[in-house]
Design a protein around this motif. Structure first.
Motif, PDB file in Angstrom:
ATOM      1  N   GLN A 199       0.824  -1.209   0.000  1.00 55.72           N
ATOM      2  CA  GLN A 199       0.000   0.000   0.000  1.00 55.72           C
ATOM      3  C   GLN A 199       0.856   1.257   0.000  1.00 55.72           C
ATOM      4  O   GLN A 199       0.520   2.247  -0.652  1.00 55.72           O
ATOM      5  N   GLY A 203       3.690   0.736  -3.425  1.00 49.60           N
ATOM      6  CA  GLY A 203       3.257   0.426  -4.783  1.00 49.60           C
ATOM      7  C   GLY A 203       3.817  -0.922  -5.209  1.00 49.60           C
ATOM      8  O   GLY A 203       3.917  -1.849  -4.415  1.00 49.60           O
ATOM      9  N   ARG A 204       4.192  -1.043  -6.465  1.00 51.64           N
ATOM     10  CA  ARG A 204       4.678  -2.322  -6.989  1.00 51.64           C
ATOM     11  C   ARG A 204       6.016  -2.697  -6.370  1.00 51.64           C
ATOM     12  O   ARG A 204       6.925  -1.890  -6.287  1.00 51.64           O
ATOM     13  N   GLU A 264       2.453  -8.685 -11.864  1.00 51.17           N
ATOM     14  CA  GLU A 264       2.741  -8.275 -13.230  1.00 51.17           C
ATOM     15  C   GLU A 264       4.091  -8.867 -13.617  1.00 51.17           C
ATOM     16  O   GLU A 264       5.117  -8.530 -13.012  1.00 51.17           O
ATOM     17  N   GLN A 271       1.429  -5.831  -6.757  1.00 49.60           N
ATOM     18  CA  GLN A 271       0.845  -4.570  -6.319  1.00 49.60           C
ATOM     19  C   GLN A 271      -0.635  -4.757  -6.042  1.00 49.60           C
ATOM     20  O   GLN A 271      -1.244  -5.770  -6.430  1.00 49.60           O
ATOM     21  N   LEU A 300      -4.642  -3.665  -6.287  1.00 49.98           N
ATOM     22  CA  LEU A 300      -5.552  -3.079  -7.264  1.00 49.98           C
ATOM     23  C   LEU A 300      -5.721  -1.597  -6.974  1.00 49.98           C
ATOM     24  O   LEU A 300      -5.830  -1.185  -5.819  1.00 49.98           O
ATOM     25  N   ASP A 301      -5.699  -0.774  -8.015  1.00 51.59           N
ATOM     26  CA  ASP A 301      -5.810   0.674  -7.834  1.00 51.59           C
ATOM     27  C   ASP A 301      -7.028   1.027  -6.987  1.00 51.59           C
ATOM     28  O   ASP A 301      -8.135   0.523  -7.217  1.00 51.59           O
ATOM     29  N   GLY A 302      -6.788   1.892  -6.009  1.00 50.06           N
ATOM     30  CA  GLY A 302      -7.884   2.361  -5.170  1.00 50.06           C
ATOM     31  C   GLY A 302      -8.102   1.561  -3.906  1.00 50.06           C
ATOM     32  O   GLY A 302      -8.834   1.995  -3.009  1.00 50.06           O
ATOM     33  N   TYR A 303      -7.450   0.382  -3.816  1.00 47.86           N
ATOM     34  CA  TYR A 303      -7.647  -0.426  -2.610  1.00 47.86           C
ATOM     35  C   TYR A 303      -6.764   0.093  -1.487  1.00 47.86           C
ATOM     36  O   TYR A 303      -5.576   0.317  -1.668  1.00 47.86           O
ATOM     37  N   ARG A 304      -7.345   0.264  -0.309  1.00 44.27           N
ATOM     38  CA  ARG A 304      -6.579   0.664   0.870  1.00 44.27           C
ATOM     39  C   ARG A 304      -7.142  -0.070   2.077  1.00 44.27           C
ATOM     40  O   ARG A 304      -8.354  -0.186   2.250  1.00 44.27           O
ATOM     41  N   ALA A 362      -0.293   9.998  -0.939  1.00 45.37           N
ATOM     42  CA  ALA A 362       0.858   9.620  -1.753  1.00 45.37           C
ATOM     43  C   ALA A 362       1.956  10.667  -1.742  1.00 45.37           C
ATOM     44  O   ALA A 362       3.142  10.353  -1.613  1.00 45.37           O
TER      45      ALA A 362
END
Length: 325
Positions: free
Chosen positions: A14, A17-18, A52, A60, A62-66, A111
């Motif tokens: 979180q 990132g990746r 990936e 990483q 999923l975008d938006g997950y926190r 971020a």
């Protein structure tokens, strides 16, 4: 495999990132195989972690997950003060808590603030121990940490500089201080509050006695007062010395700051070659002799007579040792 480590993996992804499995493993101090297994278990538990492949790939979220699982444990809250002090935190047995607390803090930041925190952390480093000496061994430090926090008295066997050198004390620890890489315990005995060098504790065991720290006791204020008293008691005499220009330049690397300041405030010129005469504080004849001999031919003791004789006697022994007399 602990749930705490899975949470750490989640918070790492979180906040960073990746990340590759190798990077996760290095950060948490586990094997790459363990990191792969933890990542797979996160996926199996329903956390949207995806991989990936290829160069530059990794794991990483999923975008938006926190996650909202950022509440701190008691140990992590204790460790928060040491978040920028990895060496002392490790001494105190709080290295893992510091890592977890840092990850939770980073995960809770937006971020742009996470990036700023990372930039700040990258340009500051604390190395507490002084030059030219090994860090002291303090096997009982973790016990004192627990005693300070739980207010439990400790029975110790302590080695001190004066006779009798070994003494037994029941101490009620009020706090710990790190000074130039050396840990000190501030504690009350039966008679008074005193300071104990942790490395000089030979044995220690927690007792069943509980105690209350005096209301209003201020560890920082106590330490400031202790340092002032120490300096007052440390120097119990003075000496008059003459220094060459090179000797004066070498002073900061060979004597304490108090001596340097005394030279700066009392120096008067003597002769035509830049020498000065000054009055400096000294602890004892023996100590001052050893300290001033570091300056070699760039210092001359004028007074007191016993220090001048001690310097001459030492130089005479050295001359005979090297066959010059």
């Amino acid at each position: 495999m602990s749930a705490g480590r899975l949470l750490s993996v989640l918070l790492l992804l979180q906040s960073r990132g990746r990340m590759s499995a190798r990077a996760v493993a290095d950060e948490l101090g586990v094997s790459v195989r363990t990191a792969y297994r933890d990542l797979a278990r996160l996926q199996a538990s329903g956390v949207p972690v995806y991989a990936e492949p290829g160069r530059g790939g990794g794991y990483q979220l999923l975008d938006g997950y926190r996650t909202r699982l950022t509440g701190m444990s008691q140990g992590e809250a204790r460790a928060l003060f040491f978040a920028g002090l990895p060496g002392p935190a490790a001494d105190l047995g709080l290295a893992a808590e510091v890592t977890a607390a840092r990850l939770k803090l980073l995960a809770a930041l937006p971020a742009e603030l996470r990036e700023e925190a990372a930039r700040t952390a990258a340009v500051f480093h604390l190395d507490a121990p002084a030059w030219y000496r090994e860090p002291e061994q303090t096997p009982h430090l973790a016990l004192f940490v627990d005693a300070v926090l739980t207010r439990r008295a400790v029975d110790v066997r302590y080695r001190r500089w004066r006779a009798p050198q070994e003494v037994h004390r029941r101490l009620r620890p009020y706090g710990l201080v790190l000074k130039s890489g050396t840990w000190y315990l501030v504690a009350a005995s039966e008679s008074r509050i005193a300071t104990y060098r942790v490395a000089q504790v030979l044995d220690a065991a927690a007792s069943d006695e509980r105690f209350d720290r005096p209301e209003g006791f201020d560890l920082s204020a106590y330490w400031t007062s202790y340092l002032h008293d120490f300096q007052t008691r440390r120097y119990n005499g003075t000496a008059t010395v003459r220094l060459s220009p090179r000797g004066r330049r070498r002073l900061p690397d060979n004597v304490p700051p108090e001596v340097v300041r005394a030279v700066d405030s009392t120096a008067t010129a003597v002769g035509d070659e830049g020498w000065v005469e000054a009055v400096i504080p000294i602890e004892s004849t023996e100590h001052a002799c050893g300290e001033l001999l570091r300056l070699g031919v760039d210092v001359e003791v004028v007074a007191p007579a016993d220090l001048r004789r001690a310097m001459a006697a030492t130089v005479g022994v050295l001359a005979r040792t090297y066959g010059l007399h």
